[in-house]
Design an enzyme around this catalytic site. Sequence first.
Site, PDB file in Angstrom:
ATOM      1  N   SER A 184      99.885  36.149  13.844  1.00 56.07           N
ATOM      2  CA  SER A 184      99.164  35.357  14.834  1.00 56.07           C
ATOM      3  C   SER A 184      99.639  35.670  16.251  1.00 56.07           C
ATOM      4  O   SER A 184      99.533  36.795  16.723  1.00 56.07           O
ATOM      5  CB  SER A 184      99.315  33.868  14.500  1.00 56.07           C
ATOM      6  OG  SER A 184      98.524  33.052  15.320  1.00 56.07           O
ATOM      7  N   ASP A 364      89.730  33.004   7.973  1.00 57.68           N
ATOM      8  CA  ASP A 364      90.650  32.740   9.080  1.00 57.68           C
ATOM      9  C   ASP A 364      89.848  32.227  10.280  1.00 57.68           C
ATOM     10  O   ASP A 364      89.113  32.982  10.916  1.00 57.68           O
ATOM     11  CB  ASP A 364      91.398  34.019   9.448  1.00 57.68           C
ATOM     12  CG  ASP A 364      92.556  33.768  10.395  1.00 57.68           C
ATOM     13  OD1 ASP A 364      92.540  32.746  11.096  1.00 57.68           O
ATOM     14  OD2 ASP A 364      93.478  34.603  10.428  1.00 57.68           O
ATOM     15  N   HIS A 394      94.394  31.422   7.917  1.00 53.23           N
ATOM     16  CA  HIS A 394      95.377  31.915   8.894  1.00 53.23           C
ATOM     17  C   HIS A 394      96.829  31.854   8.408  1.00 53.23           C
ATOM     18  O   HIS A 394      97.679  32.562   8.939  1.00 53.23           O
ATOM     19  CB  HIS A 394      95.249  31.115  10.194  1.00 53.23           C
ATOM     20  CG  HIS A 394      95.821  31.813  11.384  1.00 53.23           C
ATOM     21  ND1 HIS A 394      95.388  33.049  11.814  1.00 53.23           N
ATOM     22  CD2 HIS A 394      96.820  31.458  12.243  1.00 53.23           C
ATOM     23  CE1 HIS A 394      96.076  33.419  12.888  1.00 53.23           C
ATOM     24  NE2 HIS A 394      96.943  32.483  13.159  1.00 53.23           N
TER      25      HIS A 394
END
Length: 442
Positions: A184, A364, A394
């Site tokens: 991320s 996601d 995610h």
Amino acid sequence: KKAMDLIRDLIKVFLLLFDSIGTFIISLFLPSQKKCFDFHTVPQIIELNGYSCSTHTVTTGDGFLLTLFRISSKQNQQNGVHSNKNSIKKPVALLWHGLMDSSYTWIYPGKKSLAYELCDKGFDVWLGNNRGTKYSVKHSFLKRSEDDMWRFSYDEFVKYDLPNSIDYILSETNSSNLSYIGHSQGTTQMFGLLSCNPEYGTKLCSFTGLGPAASVQHCRGFLKQLAIIRLDQFFWWLQFRKQFMPAPESLLRQSLSLICWLFPWFADDVLRMMCGKSSTKLPRSKVTEWVEHEPSGTSVMNLIHWAQLIRPCTGKNKNLSPFRLFDFGKEENIVRYRQETPPAYPLNQFPSDLPVLLFSGLNDTLADPKDVEWLTTQLQHASITVTKINSFNHTDYLWSSEAPTLVFNPTIEFVSSQIPLIQEKEKQLFESDIVLQEYPAP
């Protein structure tokens, strides 16, 4: 203006009173919880899983004290592997967490975590922690209560936290390069760093991105709605400009802890709301430990930066890059950037010869596949492979029961495959240096 200031002050007083009274009431219930569960730090959890962990402190160029954790098997420690700069060298891997996260994310699943898998495969594993997280809230000269302590966004992670940590690790291990794995925001930092300072590509063997985030224009779900209603600007107007999800004694943290203790399924619902649909559920035995570490905190200013990127650009700003620096407003932008709008991160400067592997989950909602596709179009000159996983959200890249098969094994294979290539390059450069010394140019 005076009326608005009065309203703002009254709201602040009400919220502070609510926080104080609520924290006291909840604390009456939490002691029983604290007695039932033992909460451990990341080093303690690593030790409990049968590995050794050493703690290192990196002082950034602007004075923050960041904590790095270094993992090794106890057998390697006994044999003298990477106990000092003169010990047996192993390939180095640096793992970096995402937004509102910390190094805990890499070891949360237990012995099947990516960090432990890499360690078992012979890597010298390091875990990073950004400023403002649970493990990096100290500064050389600023106090935690000062506003300036929290005046940062991921621009500072790009400028200081990541490069300073990489340089420290390479010096500590006496290595010339390392393998980088980010999740991320951990990928955002590396995209930013390699765009602004492409020379750092020579310090990397490879770059693996899990849920890569540069553009978030197609971000979906709850966080997008918060950005659209400009909740971040409301906090700023209230002058709440320090840490978000602060100390353990705060009402927000204690409320989350109590709710997840009473209703363990609540944590799963929150994750699905934030990160997308998933079949993965947090083990009930680890929910309370998870709440002690997640979310791990950041600055309000960093959240505002992300909100700026989520909100669609309109009018004269409609052509702004979706991957850009913090927007301070027209006047301060001119002072800082010498232009009215924040500049884009120059992805066209990303090194073309660095091997990159990206994982993109179709569920996601934070790193949407459309944004990953945009990113790859900006990096057409680079050597990038994208692996798409239908069912992943995610957090599944790290915590799903399928992650070892779908993410960890391909990642370890990819990272391992790049190490001999880098070593061969170093050998060629070394031999080239010898030739130059023997036959200097006239």
